[in-house]
Design a protein around this motif. Structure first.
Motif, PDB file in Angstrom:
ATOM      1  N   ASP A   1       0.832  -1.201   0.000  1.00  0.00           N
ATOM      2  CA  ASP A   1       0.000   0.000   0.000  1.00  0.00           C
ATOM      3  C   ASP A   1       0.862   1.245   0.000  1.00  0.00           C
ATOM      4  N   VAL A   2       0.192   2.371  -0.203  1.00  0.00           N
ATOM      5  CA  VAL A   2       0.884   3.654  -0.189  1.00  0.00           C
ATOM      6  C   VAL A   2       1.458   3.910   1.200  1.00  0.00           C
ATOM      7  N   VAL A   3       2.417   4.810   1.262  1.00  0.00           N
ATOM      8  CA  VAL A   3       3.024   5.184   2.539  1.00  0.00           C
ATOM      9  C   VAL A   3       2.547   6.585   2.895  1.00  0.00           C
ATOM     10  N   ASP A   4       1.722   6.681   3.925  1.00  0.00           N
ATOM     11  CA  ASP A   4       1.288   7.978   4.436  1.00  0.00           C
ATOM     12  C   ASP A   4       0.788   7.787   5.859  1.00  0.00           C
ATOM     13  N   ARG A   5       0.134   8.806   6.406  1.00  0.00           N
ATOM     14  CA  ARG A   5      -0.237   8.791   7.826  1.00  0.00           C
ATOM     15  C   ARG A   5      -1.352   7.807   8.167  1.00  0.00           C
ATOM     16  N   ILE A   6      -2.123   7.344   7.168  1.00  0.00           N
ATOM     17  CA  ILE A   6      -3.259   6.476   7.491  1.00  0.00           C
ATOM     18  C   ILE A   6      -3.170   5.104   6.833  1.00  0.00           C
ATOM     19  N   HIS A   7      -2.049   4.807   6.162  1.00  0.00           N
ATOM     20  CA  HIS A   7      -1.893   3.502   5.526  1.00  0.00           C
ATOM     21  C   HIS A   7      -0.671   2.777   6.081  1.00  0.00           C
ATOM     22  N   THR A   8      -0.745   1.456   6.075  1.00  0.00           N
ATOM     23  CA  THR A   8       0.362   0.615   6.494  1.00  0.00           C
ATOM     24  C   THR A   8       0.295  -0.684   5.707  1.00  0.00           C
ATOM     25  N   GLY A   9       1.405  -1.383   5.632  1.00  0.00           N
ATOM     26  CA  GLY A   9       1.416  -2.660   4.929  1.00  0.00           C
ATOM     27  C   GLY A   9       0.851  -3.804   5.744  1.00  0.00           C
ATOM     28  N   THR A  10       0.619  -3.563   7.046  1.00  0.00           N
ATOM     29  CA  THR A  10       0.059  -4.603   7.922  1.00  0.00           C
ATOM     30  C   THR A  10      -1.091  -4.020   8.750  1.00  0.00           C
ATOM     31  N   PRO A  11      -2.187  -3.654   8.101  1.00  0.00           N
ATOM     32  CA  PRO A  11      -3.329  -3.112   8.845  1.00  0.00           C
ATOM     33  C   PRO A  11      -4.094  -4.211   9.581  1.00  0.00           C
ATOM     34  N   HIS A  12      -4.963  -3.784  10.471  1.00  0.00           N
ATOM     35  CA  HIS A  12      -5.820  -4.707  11.217  1.00  0.00           C
ATOM     36  C   HIS A  12      -7.264  -4.515  10.772  1.00  0.00           C
ATOM     37  N   GLN A  13      -7.954  -5.619  10.606  1.00  0.00           N
ATOM     38  CA  GLN A  13      -9.336  -5.567  10.148  1.00  0.00           C
ATOM     39  C   GLN A  13     -10.227  -6.422  11.044  1.00  0.00           C
ATOM     40  N   LEU A  14     -11.515  -6.200  10.889  1.00  0.00           N
ATOM     41  CA  LEU A  14     -12.516  -7.011  11.583  1.00  0.00           C
ATOM     42  C   LEU A  14     -13.652  -7.294  10.616  1.00  0.00           C
ATOM     43  N   ASP A  15     -13.863  -8.566  10.306  1.00  0.00           N
ATOM     44  CA  ASP A  15     -15.027  -8.951   9.520  1.00  0.00           C
ATOM     45  C   ASP A  15     -16.148  -9.336  10.467  1.00  0.00           C
ATOM     46  N   LEU A  16     -17.337  -8.806  10.200  1.00  0.00           N
ATOM     47  CA  LEU A  16     -18.532  -9.093  10.993  1.00  0.00           C
ATOM     48  C   LEU A  16     -19.615  -9.582  10.034  1.00  0.00           C
ATOM     49  N   TRP A  17     -19.938 -10.858  10.123  1.00  0.00           N
ATOM     50  CA  TRP A  17     -20.972 -11.439   9.264  1.00  0.00           C
ATOM     51  C   TRP A  17     -22.081 -11.997  10.149  1.00  0.00           C
ATOM     52  N   ARG A  18     -23.277 -11.447   9.977  1.00  0.00           N
ATOM     53  CA  ARG A  18     -24.436 -11.988  10.677  1.00  0.00           C
ATOM     54  C   ARG A  18     -25.116 -12.996   9.756  1.00  0.00           C
ATOM     55  N   ILE A  19     -25.222 -14.234  10.201  1.00  0.00           N
ATOM     56  CA  ILE A  19     -25.804 -15.307   9.404  1.00  0.00           C
ATOM     57  C   ILE A  19     -27.060 -15.807  10.113  1.00  0.00           C
ATOM     58  N   VAL A  20     -28.188 -15.787   9.403  1.00  0.00           N
ATOM     59  CA  VAL A  20     -29.460 -16.204   9.998  1.00  0.00           C
ATOM     60  C   VAL A  20     -30.128 -17.232   9.096  1.00  0.00           C
ATOM     61  N   THR A  21     -31.005 -18.022   9.688  1.00  0.00           N
ATOM     62  CA  THR A  21     -31.771 -19.000   8.932  1.00  0.00           C
ATOM     63  C   THR A  21     -33.257 -18.749   9.146  1.00  0.00           C
ATOM     64  N   ASP A  22     -34.040 -19.111   8.152  1.00  0.00           N
ATOM     65  CA  ASP A  22     -35.504 -18.960   8.199  1.00  0.00           C
ATOM     66  C   ASP A  22     -35.949 -17.503   8.206  1.00  0.00           C
ATOM     67  N   ARG A  23     -35.071 -16.585   7.786  1.00  0.00           N
ATOM     68  CA  ARG A  23     -35.460 -15.183   7.649  1.00  0.00           C
ATOM     69  C   ARG A  23     -34.538 -14.533   6.640  1.00  0.00           C
ATOM     70  N   ARG A  24     -35.075 -13.664   5.797  1.00  0.00           N
ATOM     71  CA  ARG A  24     -34.265 -12.986   4.801  1.00  0.00           C
ATOM     72  C   ARG A  24     -33.786 -11.641   5.343  1.00  0.00           C
ATOM     73  N   THR A  25     -32.494 -11.468   5.435  1.00  0.00           N
ATOM     74  CA  THR A  25     -31.976 -10.150   5.807  1.00  0.00           C
ATOM     75  C   THR A  25     -32.151  -9.195   4.632  1.00  0.00           C
ATOM     76  N   ASP A  26     -32.293  -7.904   4.944  1.00  0.00           N
ATOM     77  CA  ASP A  26     -32.521  -6.927   3.878  1.00  0.00           C
ATOM     78  C   ASP A  26     -31.734  -5.653   4.163  1.00  0.00           C
ATOM     79  N   VAL A  27     -31.923  -4.650   3.310  1.00  0.00           N
ATOM     80  CA  VAL A  27     -31.143  -3.416   3.441  1.00  0.00           C
ATOM     81  C   VAL A  27     -31.489  -2.659   4.720  1.00  0.00           C
ATOM     82  N   ASP A  28     -32.690  -2.851   5.246  1.00  0.00           N
ATOM     83  CA  ASP A  28     -33.015  -2.217   6.528  1.00  0.00           C
ATOM     84  C   ASP A  28     -32.147  -2.797   7.642  1.00  0.00           C
ATOM     85  N   ASP A  29     -31.933  -4.111   7.602  1.00  0.00           N
ATOM     86  CA  ASP A  29     -31.033  -4.735   8.576  1.00  0.00           C
ATOM     87  C   ASP A  29     -29.613  -4.195   8.419  1.00  0.00           C
ATOM     88  N   LEU A  30     -29.212  -3.984   7.175  1.00  0.00           N
ATOM     89  CA  LEU A  30     -27.871  -3.472   6.910  1.00  0.00           C
ATOM     90  C   LEU A  30     -27.720  -2.053   7.448  1.00  0.00           C
TER      91      LEU A  30
END
Length: 405
Positions: free
Chosen positions: A148-177
């Protein structure tokens, strides 16, 4: 909250035959030695508090069962790309941006690589004609590897968090999002204005990008969307299953929350700074050391961009990279458009371009002496310049060619 440490992705790295653009053993060892600030096993850090805040806020809002997943950063290429819907010709798969270890293994480029194995485990958690779960939040924090680029907000080893809500018997929609976005921003950045803009991702539908207002600028903190049915089906989940998918930049969230001006401060060794990286209280600036600027005129391959140049610099400098505040591309000129004198000065060749780089050096903890700044400048120059003529700021480095000025 349940915790899972899955190794199913790495176990898919069955072909260990090398590829010519793969990381060498030393490069891989250096990459794996970098501390993951999101993992309590590596020591306490405020990044972990951001993860906890987000997970608990969503749990309180939804009542979902939580699966907190931490996994080794070595993952199957399939889980990082194919099983998330990335096409074979996606630019992100190019070795200029991806750190391959073998033909089937790589250092994950996003924490989304932990999602396909987690979905497969959900698909296997069934009994009595149905699933043994109804509403699950997959929370996958970790460090990822980028060029990645080198500046004040980028790094080659950033930290991330994936959050996936998985449900059954119900359709998630854009309101949930929309609700998920509001809960996430409101919990970790209370009172901070935010906006969502359309964004396309191979693993979502109705994709969004989330930006927050920082001063006069909008700063991206994450992306999200409805989990793509083909990704869920590819993991063996039944058609009745649906979900929400979100990926967040933990470093950015922490910087905005604590008003930290430079991403390098998250890893600062100075006790005055490191001690402040254990809570979510506003950052108290330590004395600001003066910046030193150096302009470099270099010859590089025509396809080089700010990300690949930044990656090359980080790879070459190692711990010295901490002295770099920013590397900015000021101008680019194809070799064919340069005057003959400039071509001779660079030792430029056909198929290259001349790039003017502005390098800003500022160590977070101390003032750099001129000779130190020149030494870092020359390391950067050696890492990116591909001409046959060299111009050094300090003594000629060992092994340098004799055609120098």
């Amino acid at each position: 909250m349940s915790s899972i440490c899955s190794s199913s992705s790495a176990s898919l790295c069955t072909d260990v035959s090398p590829r010519p653009d793969a990381l060498g053993a030393d490069e891989l060892a250096r990459a794996l030695a970098v501390r993951d600030l999101s993992d309590p096993a590596h020591g306490a850090h405020a990044v972990q508090l951001v993860v906890d805040t987000l997970v608990q806020a969503l749990r309180a809002s939804w009542g979902s069962r939580i699966r907190l997943i931490r996994d080794h950063p070595l993952v199957a290429v399939e889980d990082n790309y194919e099983r998330l819907g990335y096409p074979q010709d996606a630019i992100s798969r190019d070795a200029r941006y991806t750190r391959y270890v073998s033909r089937t293994c790589m250092l994950r480029s996003h924490t989304s690589a932990m999602i396909p194995p987690a979905l497969r485990e959900l698909g296997q958690d069934a009994g009595g004609g149905g699933y043994r779960w109804r509403d699950v939040l997959l929370a996958c924090p970790g460090m990822v590897y980028r060029r990645d680029v080198v500046d004040r907000i980028h790094t080659g080893t950033p930290h991330q968090l994936d959050l996936w809500r998985i449900v059954t018997d119900r359709r998630t929609d854009v309101d949930d999002l929309d609700e998920m976005i509001a809960v996430v921003v409101g919990s970790v950045l209370p009172g901070v204005p935010y906006r969502v803009v359309p964004a396309a991702h191979p693993y979502t539908e109705h994709g969004r990008q989330i930006d927050v207002r920082v001063g006069q600028e909008w700063v991206e903190i994450g992306e999200c969307g409805l989990a793509a049915p083909r990704v869920l089906a590819g993991a063996g989940l039944r058609p009745a299953v649906s979900g929400l998918a979100m990926g967040l930049g933990l470093d950015r969230l922490l910087m905005v929350r604590k008003q930290i001006p430079d991403i390098r401060l998250l890893r600062a060794a100075d006790s005055r700074i490191a001690g402040q990286m254990l809570d979510l209280a506003p950052y108290r600036p330590v004395s600001r050391h003066p910046a030193v600027s150096r302009d470099l005129s270099v010859a590089v391959p025509a396809e080089a961009d700010a990300e690949t140049l930044g990656g090359a610099v980080r790879d070459a400098l190692g711990p010295y990279a901490n002295a770099i505040e920013e590397i900015r591309v000021v101008s680019e000129t194809p070799v064919e458009a340069l005057p003959p004198a400039a071509v001779d000065r660079l030792g430029a060749r056909p198929g290259q371009k001349n790039v003017l780089l502005r390098v800003v050096l500022r160590d977070p903890a101390r003032t750099l002496a001129d000779d130190e700044a020149n030494a870092v400048r020359d390391r950067i120059y050696a890492a990116v310049h591909r001409g046959t003529v060299h111009q050094w700021a300090g003594p000629r480095p060992p092994g340098a060619t004799t055609d120098e000025r």
